[in-house]
Design an enzyme around this catalytic site. Sequence first.
Site, mmCIF file in Angstrom:
data_model
loop_
_atom_site.group_PDB
_atom_site.id
_atom_site.type_symbol
_atom_site.label_atom_id
_atom_site.label_comp_id
_atom_site.label_asym_id
_atom_site.label_seq_id
_atom_site.Cartn_x
_atom_site.Cartn_y
_atom_site.Cartn_z
ATOM 1 N N GLY A 607 2.782 -8.269 -5.168
ATOM 2 C CA GLY A 607 4.755 -8.378 -4.867
ATOM 3 C C GLY A 607 4.573 -7.188 -3.381
ATOM 4 O O GLY A 607 3.378 -6.806 -3.106
ATOM 5 N N GLY A 609 6.475 -5.126 -0.658
ATOM 6 C CA GLY A 609 8.228 -4.842 -0.406
ATOM 7 C C GLY A 609 8.013 -3.958 1.175
ATOM 8 O O GLY A 609 7.491 -4.091 1.882
ATOM 9 N N SER A 613 2.701 -2.615 -0.578
ATOM 10 C CA SER A 613 2.284 -4.191 -0.694
ATOM 11 C C SER A 613 2.043 -3.409 -2.528
ATOM 12 O O SER A 613 1.123 -2.326 -2.985
ATOM 13 C CB SER A 613 0.893 -4.577 -0.647
ATOM 14 O OG SER A 613 1.833 -4.481 0.829
ATOM 15 N N VAL A 614 1.984 -4.588 -3.349
ATOM 16 C CA VAL A 614 0.622 -4.824 -4.901
ATOM 17 C C VAL A 614 0.213 -4.776 -4.988
ATOM 18 O O VAL A 614 -0.099 -6.379 -5.292
ATOM 19 C CB VAL A 614 2.929 -4.484 -6.221
ATOM 20 C CG1 VAL A 614 2.205 -4.021 -7.511
ATOM 21 C CG2 VAL A 614 4.036 -3.414 -5.513
ATOM 22 N N LYS A 630 -0.100 0.371 -6.260
ATOM 23 C CA LYS A 630 0.609 0.484 -5.406
ATOM 24 C C LYS A 630 0.465 0.653 -3.740
ATOM 25 O O LYS A 630 0.091 1.674 -3.877
ATOM 26 C CB LYS A 630 2.281 0.588 -5.779
ATOM 27 C CG LYS A 630 2.826 0.672 -4.247
ATOM 28 C CD LYS A 630 5.250 0.893 -5.539
ATOM 29 C CE LYS A 630 5.542 1.879 -3.916
ATOM 30 N NZ LYS A 630 6.556 1.988 -4.688
ATOM 31 N N ASP A 732 17.391 3.125 -6.652
ATOM 32 C CA ASP A 732 17.111 1.491 -6.120
ATOM 33 C C ASP A 732 16.533 0.238 -7.430
ATOM 34 O O ASP A 732 15.811 -0.450 -7.668
ATOM 35 C CB ASP A 732 15.173 0.871 -4.868
ATOM 36 C CG ASP A 732 15.957 -0.686 -4.599
ATOM 37 O OD1 ASP A 732 16.785 -0.400 -4.441
ATOM 38 O OD2 ASP A 732 14.445 -0.505 -3.904
#
Length: 894
Positions: A607, A609, A613-614, A630, A732
């Site tokens: 992932g 964002g 980054s994950v 993360k 969020d």
Amino acid sequence: MTETSASSASLISGTTAFKEPFPMNLVVFPGYIVFILMPTNLSGCSNLEVLWLAGNKLVGSIPKEMSLLSKISRLAIHDNKLTGGIPPFLGNITSMEGFSAGGNPFGGSIPDTLGHWKSLTEFDSGGCNLYGSIPHSIFNLSLLVTFSLPDNHLTGSLPSEIGNQIPNLEYLQLRNNELTGVLPLSISNCSKLGTLEMSNNSFTGKLTIDFSKLRDINIIRLDNNFHGRREADNMRFVDSLKNCTRLVDLNLYNCNLIGVLPISIGNLSHQLSFLYLGHNQLFGSLPSSIGSLVGLTTLSLANNIFKGRIPTTIGKLQKLQYLSLSRNQFSGPIPGAIGNLSLLTILYLENNKLEGHIPSSLGNCKELNELYLAHNRLTGKVPKQILQLPSLTIFLDLSYNNLSGSIPSEIKYLKMLSGLALSYSNLSGTITSIGECISLTKLYLSGNIFEGIIPSSLSSLRGLEVLDISQNKLSGKIPQFLEKWHSLEFLNLSFNDFEGEVPVVGVFANASLFSVLGNDKLCGGLVTLGLPKCKETGSKKKRFIFLILLIVIAPTLLIILCCVYVLCKKKRNSQPSESSRSERFMKVSYNQLLKATDGFSTENLIGEGGHSSVYKGILDSNDDKSVAVKVLHLQSRGAHKSFIAECEAWRNIRHRSLLKIITSCSSTDLQGNDFKALVYEFMPNGSVHDWLHSSAYTSKLNLLQRINILRDVAIALDYLHNRCQTTIVHGDLKPSNILLDDDMVAHVGDFGLARLLGTDLNQNSSSGVKGTIGYAPPEYGIGREMTCCGDVYSFGILLLEVMTGKKPTNDMFIGGLSLHKFAYMALPDHVIDVIDNDAIVLQSTEANAKKVEECLVATIKIGVSCSVDSPPQRMKIEIVVNELQRILDVLQNL
Ligand SMILES: *[C@@H]1O[C@H](CO)[C@@H](O)[C@H](O)[C@H]1NC(C)=O
Ligand SMILES: *[C@@H]1O[C@H](CO)[C@@H](O)[C@H](O)[C@H]1NC(C)=O
Ligand SMILES: *[C@@H]1O[C@H](CO)[C@@H](O)[C@H](O)[C@H]1NC(C)=O
Ligand SMILES: *[C@@H]1O[C@H](CO)[C@@H](O)[C@H](O)[C@H]1NC(C)=O
Ligand SMILES: *[C@@H]1O[C@H](CO)[C@@H](O)[C@H](O)[C@H]1NC(C)=O
Ligand SMILES: *[C@@H]1O[C@H](CO)[C@@H](O)[C@H](O)[C@H]1NC(C)=O
Ligand SMILES: *[C@@H]1O[C@H](CO)[C@@H](O)[C@H](O)[C@H]1NC(C)=O
Ligand SMILES: *[C@@H]1O[C@H](CO)[C@@H](O)[C@H](O)[C@H]1NC(C)=O
């Protein structure tokens, strides 16, 4: 910078340490200047009267040139990083009136020469790492108003005449030092004193101060002093407090007070909010006049020798939030009037001799978080009213009493409770209903008469860390789910009537983490348990025959195999539990994460964002379980804040519907750049976003799964908003932040924008990005602060997306149509048309189909109510939780 010496009113606004208007010649550098060294060229400003350098990052020592500033009257250098002691030459600046140097790591002692500051009114050097005794010359500074030297290592005693030498004292603060001797009687003469703070020193002698002239005093904190004294006190000082009508805080905790609490305690100020008398040797009864202290919010009388009844007048203390009467010898009933205390959050009554029933009126204490009634002589049933308190989230301890009956089914309402102790309280029946207390981490039920099996309902307590059900009459097999609870740190099944095989994995792999003693029908398990082998079951028999064959064919091979098997098993058993115990405390290095993620390879990227980054990875120290790493993009604006917000949020919370953090890493990478990462448990089933919109997910979520997920997310929000010590706004919430574990249970993650209300952090994280387009409420767009109502809006959108399968950013939502409006317009008759087709399974009977439709309408209504534009009109998250639970109950019973 010497040019800057003109006064500037705008620069000083907001700084309030000096009350009087500023004279013309001053230099003010508040807050944001970073010096490498104290400036030495200031010495040119020989007319300088005020020098303000507070709250910077000044290092080094105070330069000699400073003494040339002979007209300085106010020197504010507090909250810097100055070292090298407070230099004696400062004493030459005889014009000094205010010296404020707190929060610098100076070291050294207080120079005798400061006694030359004859005009000094304010002396503030708290937390300066100062040693030695306070020079007597200081006590000659008769104009002193503020004298504050807390949090140092000062020794010696105070002069007996201090109160007569410094009669104008308003603020005397010497807490957290190593001062000895008696607290001078002459303090009785400081008639202007407002704050007297002497906590945590080694003062001795009797407390003899006469407070009657101290009309303005509002804080008296003398706690943790007067040790080693053995003589009885006459407690006369309490009488002398009558005239202190502004007293707010009286703290005499752990002061070796011996005596009877006088009735005059009730004549203390109505302003009195905090009264700490715990950990003394007060005896006799607690006067009923205590009920006159109507301003009290905190009353701590624990660890004394009070006896007799708890006065019912305690019910008059309507503002009380914290009440501790534990570890005394109170007898008689718990007054029902405690139920009048509607703001009470913590009630400690344990370790007394209280009798009679637990008053059901406690169910009126709607704010109660923690209730401790253990080690008393209470009888009767557990009142169902206290189990219906949704606020009861921290601990309920009724153990060591003589209760009767079974656990009322109302226990199911304690969905947020994290600790429950009912040990040795004579309860009977089954323990089935406890399975509904899904937030429990500690459960103590030992020493009762519970019977039946360990019910499968308990399998939902997956966050349990301690489970003690020893010494009951429980029977049946040890259920398999126990070995799968990863957080379980201790399990006691001793002295029951369990039968069958003891597992060897999970908590059962380490003999020091569980006990099965005194269950005669158990077999198997670790060899060290010394239990008999289990009788072979059908399939095992086949293996046995196979083994016999093997023996016939190749006996040596068998021996080798056995050895290998035993060795491997031993190794496997001994490792994981050790690492899981240290798991929460470990921190990982950059290199470990590098290795875990295969060099942060793109194959492991799961992932990305704005701030991070994950990666998926496998951490050696985490029992080889997968983790999600993360990594913060520290170059991107706000990433640091996001990391701090997230760490801060995680420090305070722990709930099974929230993604569990395993560790963090704050280090540098191979190039020496700052590197920050957070490591979470890995969620194998991806995010709700994936399930709704990714073509890689061919199977779809069914209706029950969707509502379960929504219910769990709502519980998580309720927890963050209402059940944590500080209110946490997630900020969020969206489908990609809702992750699903093996069992498709939802875990809310990503606290990068979280905001802790009531902390400094909230200013930091409230600037900049707020939420994600589509999910962020309209008010964030116009610059409003993030709030709980904002989270509810995001939840409403999330719910509507989960139910309709449509993103709020779908192309169809143009020209005034929005997801909210789309759902709203379908109410009530056309709801079925907007629901995601995959969510609906045709029902066999018409009656069932009708019920499903009602549930769908009710669910969409929640989503619509949550996502209205006006923040105050949005539904309360507590109500959302209850509503969704009700809907789930209906659907599950179809
Ligand atoms: C302080 O004053 C004394 C005399 O009063 C003098 O001897 C000493 O040098 C002065 N110290 C400084 C640093 O100016
Ligand atoms: C305090 O002041 C008095 C007179 O003002 C003086 O005699 C005495 O020496 C001073 N004490 C100290 C320790 O400076
Ligand atoms: C308080 O002040 C009075 C008058 O100045 C004096 O007589 C008395 O001794 C003082 N009390 C104490 C305890 O120092
Ligand atoms: C309390 O104040 C009153 C006047 O308001 C005064 O007469 C009385 O002496 C004071 N009590 C004590 C114990 O000093
Ligand atoms: C002290 O309180 C009691 C009631 O608790 C009251 O009767 C009495 O008059 C009060 N005394 C003073 C001096 O205020
Ligand atoms: C306190 O509660 C009792 C019943 O438990 C009631 O009779 C009494 O009026 C209440 N007192 C106050 C001050 O609310
Ligand atoms: C517990 O209460 C029962 C009555 O409910 C009584 O018979 C028994 O003696 C009590 N046990 C103890 C230890 O006080
Ligand atoms: C388990 O429970 C039994 C009975 O309550 C107790 O005697 C034993 O000490 C407990 N085991 C451990 C390891 O605490």
